[in-house]
Design a protein around this motif. Sequence first.
Motif, PDB file in Angstrom:
ATOM      1  N   UNK A 282       0.832  -1.222   0.000  1.00  0.00           N
ATOM      2  CA  UNK A 282       0.000   0.000   0.000  1.00  0.00           C
ATOM      3  C   UNK A 282       0.863   1.268   0.000  1.00  0.00           C
ATOM      4  N   UNK A 283       1.876   1.241   0.870  1.00  0.00           N
ATOM      5  CA  UNK A 283       2.780   2.397   0.956  1.00  0.00           C
ATOM      6  C   UNK A 283       3.534   2.580  -0.366  1.00  0.00           C
ATOM      7  N   UNK A 284       4.001   1.509  -0.923  1.00  0.00           N
ATOM      8  CA  UNK A 284       4.752   1.614  -2.179  1.00  0.00           C
ATOM      9  C   UNK A 284       3.860   2.065  -3.326  1.00  0.00           C
ATOM     10  N   UNK A 285       2.623   1.607  -3.345  1.00  0.00           N
ATOM     11  CA  UNK A 285       1.700   2.053  -4.382  1.00  0.00           C
ATOM     12  C   UNK A 285       1.415   3.553  -4.256  1.00  0.00           C
ATOM     13  N   UNK A 286       1.274   4.040  -2.990  1.00  0.00           N
ATOM     14  CA  UNK A 286       1.039   5.500  -2.772  1.00  0.00           C
ATOM     15  C   UNK A 286       2.261   6.284  -3.222  1.00  0.00           C
ATOM     16  N   UNK A 287       3.446   5.818  -2.896  1.00  0.00           N
ATOM     17  CA  UNK A 287       4.687   6.491  -3.302  1.00  0.00           C
ATOM     18  C   UNK A 287       4.817   6.502  -4.816  1.00  0.00           C
ATOM     19  N   UNK A 288       4.468   5.406  -5.431  1.00  0.00           N
ATOM     20  CA  UNK A 288       4.539   5.342  -6.904  1.00  0.00           C
ATOM     21  C   UNK A 288       3.579   6.326  -7.534  1.00  0.00           C
ATOM     22  N   UNK A 289       2.399   6.513  -6.904  1.00  0.00           N
ATOM     23  CA  UNK A 289       1.415   7.459  -7.421  1.00  0.00           C
ATOM     24  C   UNK A 289       1.923   8.893  -7.298  1.00  0.00           C
ATOM     25  N   UNK A 290       2.541   9.258  -6.148  1.00  0.00           N
ATOM     26  CA  UNK A 290       3.114  10.588  -5.947  1.00  0.00           C
ATOM     27  C   UNK A 290       4.241  10.849  -6.943  1.00  0.00           C
ATOM     28  N   UNK A 291       5.046   9.804  -7.184  1.00  0.00           N
ATOM     29  CA  UNK A 291       6.144   9.975  -8.143  1.00  0.00           C
ATOM     30  C   UNK A 291       5.618  10.198  -9.554  1.00  0.00           C
ATOM     31  N   UNK A 292       4.519   9.556  -9.886  1.00  0.00           N
ATOM     32  CA  UNK A 292       3.918   9.760 -11.209  1.00  0.00           C
ATOM     33  C   UNK A 292       3.379  11.167 -11.342  1.00  0.00           C
ATOM     34  N   UNK A 293       2.782  11.672 -10.236  1.00  0.00           N
ATOM     35  CA  UNK A 293       2.254  13.058 -10.246  1.00  0.00           C
ATOM     36  C   UNK A 293       3.387  14.065 -10.352  1.00  0.00           C
ATOM     37  N   UNK A 294       4.474  13.866  -9.579  1.00  0.00           N
ATOM     38  CA  UNK A 294       5.629  14.782  -9.630  1.00  0.00           C
ATOM     39  C   UNK A 294       6.271  14.735 -11.002  1.00  0.00           C
ATOM     40  N   UNK A 295       6.253  13.636 -11.614  1.00  0.00           N
ATOM     41  CA  UNK A 295       6.859  13.465 -12.939  1.00  0.00           C
ATOM     42  C   UNK A 295       6.123  14.290 -13.986  1.00  0.00           C
ATOM     43  N   UNK A 296       4.841  14.569 -13.728  1.00  0.00           N
ATOM     44  CA  UNK A 296       4.055  15.337 -14.706  1.00  0.00           C
ATOM     45  C   UNK A 296       4.169  16.854 -14.492  1.00  0.00           C
ATOM     46  N   UNK A 297       4.838  17.329 -13.374  1.00  0.00           N
ATOM     47  CA  UNK A 297       5.016  18.776 -13.121  1.00  0.00           C
ATOM     48  C   UNK A 297       6.043  19.331 -14.108  1.00  0.00           C
TER      49      UNK A 297
END
Length: 560
Positions: A282-297
């Motif tokens: 769960x934690x890794x999936x949340x981190x992966x989601x944040x990284x995907x969002x930061x990648x789009x900035x």
Amino acid sequence: MASSSSLCEDQFLCPICLDVFVKPVSTPCGHNFCMSCITSYWDNTPVWQCPICKEDFSKRPNLKVNTFISELVSHVRSLRVTNIPIQSAPRQQVDSDVRCDVCTATQTVAVKSCLECLTSYCDGHLEPHYVASGLKRHMLVDPVENLVNKVCRKHRRLLRLFCRNDNSVLCDFCVDGAHANHDVVPVQRGYAEKTALLGKSEAKVQRMIQERLQKVQNTRTLVKQSEVKTKEVVAHSTRDLTELGSEIKKIQAELIRAVEEKQKSGEEQAEAFICAMESELCDLKATAKNMEKLKQTKDPLSFLSSYPNQSSLPHTMDLSTFSFTRHLEIQHMHRYFQSSISQLRALLLQINEEISKCSGGAENASNDATLVYMQQYEVNVVLDTDTAHPLLSLSADGKQVRYNTGTGLWGNQVLSPNMFTVHLAVLGRRGFSSGRFYFEVYVGQKTEWCLGVATASIQRVGEIVRNSNPGLWAIWFLLDKFETFSSPGVSVHVGKVERVGVFVDYDGGEISFFDVVRATPIHTFTECFFMEELYPYFNPCDNEYGSNLAPMVIMPVCTE
């Protein structure tokens, strides 16, 4: 011929037995004796000497029956008819227990017995034998009790002699017939000899009775001891096996509990690990989601401002620190138990085999024990060349005998008096008159042979009659079956043997033959009565059936 007045029995008494001559013979010095008496006398003295005048002879005289004296003896015995003239005076009373057979009221004491009438007479009833011409020729003798059984039915004469060869009682005339060359002695002497022999036999029988009574008592005691021991073994074995069964059930329950606990513990440990892994996922999936969002900035300033927070990884476990091996542990435990159970089954199989030996295999165990028992009485048997038939060949050590086809004609050979002349037989040197003895003989692939024990007096000259009392206890092997020497044609065992054990219990009256290789009995003679020494008897037979020229070999007992 001398008259009855000049001859009397006193003149024809043997100086040795003090009885009327039987087969009288004359020594070179002129004295007369019974042939059997002087023969026995010389057999027991170191020198050949006349018992009367003590004259020594350089060699043992070759005695012949003196026919003249023999005829005189017969004549004297025939003169026993009492030719008393008729007289009116009463006859002299006879002190006798024999009663007149004619008297009907009160039986008067008999004064004479008639060998023709087979009747005893008192003084009055005897009178016709002195008057009637036909009765005058009858032979009268002193009163004889039970006269019918004491007179020869063929010659109408008193049975006064005993034939040692045929064990039969004879009259004077019987000796000159079928018993001319037999060993004949007076009845009293034969009676004394047989009485002594009977005494020994009776003592032996009583000893055998006591031995058997003791054996029965000992056997009953052992049976009771065995019964007690059997109950103890059954009780202890049942208890031990029951306890073993209980322990196996306990082990079974403990095994199930331990395996199930190990399985449960493994399941709990795995479940905890899975829960931790799910939380980390769960934690890794949340981190992966944040990284995907930061990648789009796209704004560099916003990207750099958010990067430290969004790019950091959550705390996770080291996967190498966890591995699930419970199934391997259970598999290892399974293999261990399989090995242990296999060993236990092998042990149970051994126990079952021992039980089978005590039940189904009892006969073989008994035969083995019997053979070992007999072999402890082994004796050293050496063959006696003096007794061997001329067509037999003996080894130098006296341990082998075979039929010799190269001997050829032997009719001109000088035969030993102890030698077999018809049977291809030989005896052992040593005889046995008590106790137990045993010996083994290798016969290999021979097709015919005869083996056993014989009495010292067994017939050596001529054919031995195969009947119930030839003085020979032996088994005869022919091609593929056995019969006893005394019962031709009656099979007692079938099959070949290579090595034969012969066991003799002299005092117990038993002779047993054993197949040593297979440890099985061949035949046993029981209830035998031995009155003289027994000698091992060997007969390798001829080559009538082929493949029979191999020797009979006396072998030592194998102790392996």
